[in-house]
Scaffold this motif. Structure first.
Motif, PDB file in Angstrom:
ATOM      1  N   THR A 343     -47.596  18.323 135.039  1.00 58.07           N
ATOM      2  CA  THR A 343     -47.558  19.676 134.501  1.00 58.07           C
ATOM      3  C   THR A 343     -48.825  20.439 134.867  1.00 58.07           C
ATOM      4  O   THR A 343     -48.776  21.626 135.206  1.00 58.07           O
ATOM      5  N   GLY A 344     -49.966  19.767 134.833  1.00 56.94           N
ATOM      6  CA  GLY A 344     -51.210  20.412 135.216  1.00 56.94           C
ATOM      7  C   GLY A 344     -51.207  20.833 136.667  1.00 56.94           C
ATOM      8  O   GLY A 344     -51.669  21.932 137.017  1.00 56.94           O
ATOM      9  N   ALA A 345     -50.681  19.988 137.549  1.00 54.35           N
ATOM     10  CA  ALA A 345     -50.599  20.336 138.967  1.00 54.35           C
ATOM     11  C   ALA A 345     -49.669  21.521 139.181  1.00 54.35           C
ATOM     12  O   ALA A 345     -49.926  22.385 140.031  1.00 54.35           O
ATOM     13  N   LEU A 346     -48.579  21.569 138.414  1.00 58.45           N
ATOM     14  CA  LEU A 346     -47.654  22.696 138.527  1.00 58.45           C
ATOM     15  C   LEU A 346     -48.309  23.982 138.045  1.00 58.45           C
ATOM     16  O   LEU A 346     -48.164  25.048 138.661  1.00 58.45           O
ATOM     17  N   ASN A 347     -49.067  23.892 136.967  1.00 58.80           N
ATOM     18  CA  ASN A 347     -49.681  25.088 136.398  1.00 58.80           C
ATOM     19  C   ASN A 347     -50.678  25.737 137.344  1.00 58.80           C
ATOM     20  O   ASN A 347     -50.757  26.961 137.443  1.00 58.80           O
ATOM     21  N   ASP A 348     -51.474  24.895 138.047  1.00 61.14           N
ATOM     22  CA  ASP A 348     -52.482  25.489 138.932  1.00 61.14           C
ATOM     23  C   ASP A 348     -52.093  25.420 140.406  1.00 61.14           C
ATOM     24  O   ASP A 348     -52.862  25.834 141.276  1.00 61.14           O
ATOM     25  N   ARG A 349     -50.879  24.868 140.693  1.00 61.14           N
ATOM     26  CA  ARG A 349     -50.368  24.755 142.059  1.00 61.14           C
ATOM     27  C   ARG A 349     -51.365  24.051 142.977  1.00 61.14           C
ATOM     28  O   ARG A 349     -51.463  24.329 144.163  1.00 61.14           O
ATOM     29  N   SER A 350     -52.168  23.148 142.433  1.00 59.52           N
ATOM     30  CA  SER A 350     -53.163  22.446 143.243  1.00 59.52           C
ATOM     31  C   SER A 350     -52.488  21.367 144.074  1.00 59.52           C
ATOM     32  O   SER A 350     -51.416  20.876 143.748  1.00 59.52           O
ATOM     33  N   ASN A 351     -53.123  20.989 145.138  1.00 61.30           N
ATOM     34  CA  ASN A 351     -52.612  19.932 146.001  1.00 61.30           C
ATOM     35  C   ASN A 351     -53.299  18.630 145.616  1.00 61.30           C
ATOM     36  O   ASN A 351     -54.312  18.252 146.197  1.00 61.30           O
ATOM     37  N   VAL A 352     -52.755  17.953 144.628  1.00 62.02           N
ATOM     38  CA  VAL A 352     -53.337  16.720 144.128  1.00 62.02           C
ATOM     39  C   VAL A 352     -52.657  15.561 144.823  1.00 62.02           C
ATOM     40  O   VAL A 352     -51.479  15.344 144.653  1.00 62.02           O
TER      41      VAL A 352
END
Length: 363
Positions: A343-352
């Motif tokens: 969910t955190g990756a989706l929220n900030d659209r980061s490439n984790v």
């Protein structure tokens, strides 16, 4: 900004990720080939152990303490009790206990040494003792899945689609193909379909395991003791067995690494003769006087583990496609952390990239 999320698989990782995404304001669809929750999923069981102490891993202690905290918050969100605070005993050779106690103190974990005589119905290996994680305990697994499904069913931004078979995943475009030819696109896809995950997203570096578990009724003289007993691992003559105590409508459950085997498929599970495996479990019994107990049920479960570490695996299979291969008890217990990370990756659209944080060892 609201995003469209598709979750494939209504096990613990799928359901909790759907919950976190809905809480974050996203639109979520949950697809499963069976009912939601699905009693045939790898997550569905009476109970699972959750520790706050990783006896051999300081990073695991940090992660599991965070997971424990989130499970208690989910109890409030779902208005349902999900946790039995009975403690968890890790049995180890005596010479290892000072190091374990020091590691626990450094992590701020509340532990104490437990002698075999304090737990007379558990079979300790020779010259061993236990470390009791007093903050650990038992998650009521089936209750947790049912509570999450109820919460999601009542949420206006969530669509539950039971009895929906997914036949493929487009990892490059975050698309899902269904058996009737329907195609669904999303901003993020999570594939958490348990043993079937690797069939949907191509060959993954995971190994499929099958384990036999036996559910028991304690003898009358032990029934009251078991009501307050902790969960325990490292049991039996070879130190490979574990026991999860009964309570809140659940049965006493035992198993051992001695009855865990690698398989190629789940298809033959119902036809497999469990007698040889229950006999092998009896030889590695985690309980004293096993002959005094009555067998209530025998069940097999499957889990897919990382081929390198033997633990859970969370990876990116495409720009917006996450894949979760869960691993038994530790995969269930750490599911809130996985849900939060996705969910955190989706929220900030980061490439984790690959999430090594979640490759903890099997419980």
């Amino acid at each position: 900004m609201s995003a469209a999320v598709v979750v494939v698989g209504a096990g613990v990782t799928g359901l909790l990720t759907a919950v976190e995404c809905a809480l974050a304001g996203h639109r979520v669809s949950v697809l499963d080939r069976g009912p939601i929750p699905n009693p045939r999923s790898g997550s569905y069981d009476q109970h699972r152990v959750i520790r706050t102490l990783g006896p051999d891993d300081a990073d695991a202690t940090r992660r599991m303490t965070a997971a424990h905290r989130r499970w208690r918050e989910l109890e409030t969100l779902f208005a349902t009790r999900l946790f039995r605070p009975v403690g968890v005993v890790s049995v180890r050779p005596r010479e290892h206990l000072p190091a374990l106690a020091a590691a626990a103190a450094a992590a701020g974990s509340r532990v104490r040494t437990v002698e075999p005589g304090e737990l007379p119905y558990l079979e300790f290996p020779p010259d061993s003792a236990g470390v009791l994680d007093t903050a650990g305990g038992v998650l009521l697994a089936a209750r947790a899945l049912e509570a999450a499904a109820r919460w999601l069913a009542a949420h206006p931004a969530v669509t539950l689609r039971p009895y929906t078979e997914v036949t493929g995943i487009d990892a490059d475009r975050a698309g899902v193909r269904l058996s009737g030819g329907e195609r669904t696109a999303a901003d993020l896809v999570l594939v958490a379909a348990g043993p079937w995950t690797r069939d949907l997203v191509g060959k993954q570096p995971v190994v499929l395991h099958r384990q036999t578990m036996v559910y028991l009724h304690p003898p009358p003289e032990a029934a009251r003791w078991w009501e307050r007993a902790p969960a325990a691992g490292g049991l039996g003559p070879d130190g490979r067995g574990w026991a999860v105590p009964p309570g809140d409508g659940t049965l006493l459950k035992i198993s051992s690494d001695a009855v865990c085997r690698t398989v190629d498929t789940t298809a033959d599970a119902d036809a497999e003769d469990q007698a040889p495996w229950t006999q092998r479990l009896a030889q590695a019994a985690p309980l004293t006087r096993l002959d005094r107990y009555t067998v209530a049920a025998v069940k097999t479960c499957h889990y897919a583990a990382d081929a390198e570490t033997g633990g859970p695996r969370l990876v990116r299979a495409g720009p917006a496609v996450w894949v979760r291969a869960a691993c038994g008890g530790s995969g269930f217990a750490s599911a809130p952390l996985v849900a939060g990370r996705i969910t955190g990756a989706l929220n900030d659209r980061s490439n984790v990239g690959d999430s090594k944080d979640f490759r903890e060892g099997a419980a």
